[in-house]
Write a protein that holds these residues in place. Structure first.
Motif, mmCIF file in Angstrom:
data_model
loop_
_atom_site.group_PDB
_atom_site.id
_atom_site.type_symbol
_atom_site.label_atom_id
_atom_site.label_comp_id
_atom_site.label_asym_id
_atom_site.label_seq_id
_atom_site.Cartn_x
_atom_site.Cartn_y
_atom_site.Cartn_z
ATOM 1 N N UNK A 131 0.819 -1.224 0.000
ATOM 2 C CA UNK A 131 0.000 0.000 0.000
ATOM 3 C C UNK A 131 0.848 1.266 0.000
ATOM 4 N N UNK A 132 2.021 1.180 -0.567
ATOM 5 C CA UNK A 132 2.920 2.332 -0.626
ATOM 6 C C UNK A 132 2.738 3.047 -1.972
ATOM 7 N N UNK A 133 1.597 3.711 -2.117
ATOM 8 C CA UNK A 133 1.250 4.340 -3.393
ATOM 9 C C UNK A 133 2.068 5.597 -3.672
ATOM 10 N N UNK A 134 2.499 6.257 -2.622
ATOM 11 C CA UNK A 134 3.326 7.461 -2.827
ATOM 12 C C UNK A 134 4.653 7.108 -3.497
ATOM 13 N N UNK A 135 5.218 5.980 -3.089
ATOM 14 C CA UNK A 135 6.477 5.542 -3.706
ATOM 15 C C UNK A 135 6.264 5.181 -5.170
ATOM 16 N N UNK A 136 5.109 4.600 -5.468
ATOM 17 C CA UNK A 136 4.788 4.260 -6.865
ATOM 18 C C UNK A 136 4.714 5.523 -7.712
ATOM 19 N N UNK A 137 4.051 6.543 -7.188
ATOM 20 C CA UNK A 137 3.925 7.803 -7.927
ATOM 21 C C UNK A 137 5.276 8.494 -8.084
ATOM 22 N N UNK A 138 6.126 8.361 -7.069
ATOM 23 C CA UNK A 138 7.475 8.942 -7.177
ATOM 24 C C UNK A 138 8.259 8.287 -8.316
ATOM 25 N N UNK A 139 8.105 6.975 -8.444
ATOM 26 C CA UNK A 139 8.776 6.258 -9.530
ATOM 27 C C UNK A 139 8.253 6.729 -10.888
ATOM 28 N N UNK A 140 6.956 6.937 -10.959
ATOM 29 C CA UNK A 140 6.328 7.340 -12.225
ATOM 30 C C UNK A 140 6.714 8.743 -12.650
ATOM 31 N N UNK A 141 7.104 9.571 -11.703
ATOM 32 C CA UNK A 141 7.465 10.953 -12.027
ATOM 33 C C UNK A 141 8.929 11.110 -12.431
ATOM 34 N N UNK A 142 9.680 10.011 -12.369
ATOM 35 C CA UNK A 142 11.098 10.040 -12.753
ATOM 36 C C UNK A 142 11.254 9.419 -14.134
ATOM 37 N N UNK A 143 11.779 10.187 -15.059
ATOM 38 C CA UNK A 143 12.027 9.708 -16.429
ATOM 39 C C UNK A 143 10.782 9.012 -16.967
ATOM 40 N N UNK A 144 9.775 9.796 -17.248
ATOM 41 C CA UNK A 144 8.481 9.270 -17.667
ATOM 42 C C UNK A 144 8.570 8.501 -18.987
ATOM 43 N N UNK A 145 7.764 7.434 -19.065
ATOM 44 C CA UNK A 145 7.574 6.701 -20.310
ATOM 45 C C UNK A 145 6.123 6.239 -20.369
ATOM 46 N N UNK A 146 5.783 5.510 -21.408
ATOM 47 C CA UNK A 146 4.390 5.121 -21.625
ATOM 48 C C UNK A 146 3.858 4.260 -20.482
ATOM 49 N N UNK A 147 4.623 3.280 -20.055
ATOM 50 C CA UNK A 147 4.159 2.377 -19.003
ATOM 51 C C UNK A 147 3.981 3.112 -17.679
ATOM 52 N N UNK A 148 4.880 4.031 -17.377
ATOM 53 C CA UNK A 148 4.754 4.796 -16.137
ATOM 54 C C UNK A 148 3.511 5.679 -16.154
ATOM 55 N N UNK A 149 3.130 6.154 -17.324
ATOM 56 C CA UNK A 149 1.893 6.931 -17.432
ATOM 57 C C UNK A 149 0.686 6.062 -17.118
ATOM 58 N N UNK A 150 0.727 4.816 -17.567
ATOM 59 C CA UNK A 150 -0.368 3.885 -17.275
ATOM 60 C C UNK A 150 -0.432 3.599 -15.772
ATOM 61 N N UNK A 151 0.707 3.336 -15.172
ATOM 62 C CA UNK A 151 0.756 3.048 -13.732
ATOM 63 C C UNK A 151 0.240 4.242 -12.935
ATOM 64 N N UNK A 152 0.685 5.434 -13.309
ATOM 65 C CA UNK A 152 0.258 6.638 -12.598
ATOM 66 C C UNK A 152 -1.245 6.842 -12.723
#
Length: 228
Positions: free
Chosen positions: A83-104
């Motif tokens: 349940x560490x969603x903040x860490x997930x969003x932090x990952x998505x905001x670093x060097x964005x790509x298509x998959x990270x946009x989906x995760x975010x």
């Protein structure tokens, strides 16, 4: 693998063009003369430059959005289970790509119902697909039109040859040489441009399909994880 194929194609294409315009070959066939006097050769040259620019543009864009999806999803999966969603969003905001946009998108809208998330994902998918396919139509058109331009050059070259023969008082190979040369060279150049471009177009199209499939698979996986 696709990058190696593209680099190999560019190397072969540039090497072949350099060979054609080498001093030895220019002595055999006057390409500079053909470029100046054949509108088909000039059109083929312009088309090849445009297509080369499009290939470089799409190559670097597709390379930019590439990522190791398996490694990223495993990391996100562990964070979601905690349940560490903040860490997930932090990952998505670093060097964005298509998959990270989906995760975010999925993580930020996890409280919404499935229908709303699906609709948001379809919007994102359509937007990213349009970016991936941008200017791809030029490659498709180029692969089709280049051989046709070469065929047009064949017709105009033969017309030039017979026109020169008609106005000449003496016959002989030298009278029709320029026209025949134009006919053969434009046909060859049309195929030289069209065949590799078609090859590259199919590689890029397959790569785009793989990106979109990767998006779909990982989207469903993420929604399943959040549901659990």
């Amino acid at each position: 693998m696709e990058r190696k194929k593209i680099v190999l194609f560019l190397f072969v294409f540039i090497s072949f063009v350099s060979f054609l315009f080498s001093e030895e070959n220019i002595g055999q066939i006057n390409y500079i003369y053909l470029l100046k006097n054949s509108f088909v050769m000039m059109a083929l040259l312009i088309v090849s430059i445009i297509l080369f620019a499009v290939i470089l543009d799409r190559f670097f864009y597709l390379r930019k959005i590439k990522c190791n999806s398996e490694k990223l999803i495993r990391k996100v999966e562990d964070l979601v289970k905690d349940n560490n969603y903040d860490a997930v969003l932090d990952i998505c905001n670093i060097k964005k790509n298509v998959l990270k946009k989906v995760i975010k998108l999925v993580v930020e809208n996890r409280e919404k119902n499935r229908e709303d998330i699906d609709e948001l994902y379809e919007i994102l998918r359509s937007r990213e697909k349009a970016k991936m396919e941008q200017r791809m139509v030029l490659l498709g058109i180029g692969a089709s039109i280049s051989p046709l331009l070469g065929l047009l050059g064949t017709v105009t070259g033969i017309m030039t040859a017979f026109s020169s023969l008609a106005v000449s008082s003496t016959g002989g190979p030298s009278v029709i040489a320029a026209g025949v040369s134009e006919a053969l060279v434009t046909t060859a150049f049309g195929l030289i441009i069209g065949i590799p471009i078609l090859f590259v177009y199919n590689i890029f199209s397959e790569k785009i399909r793989n990106f979109l499939n990767d998006m779909d698979v990982n989207y469903r996986m993420l929604v399943f994880l959040l549901k659990k």
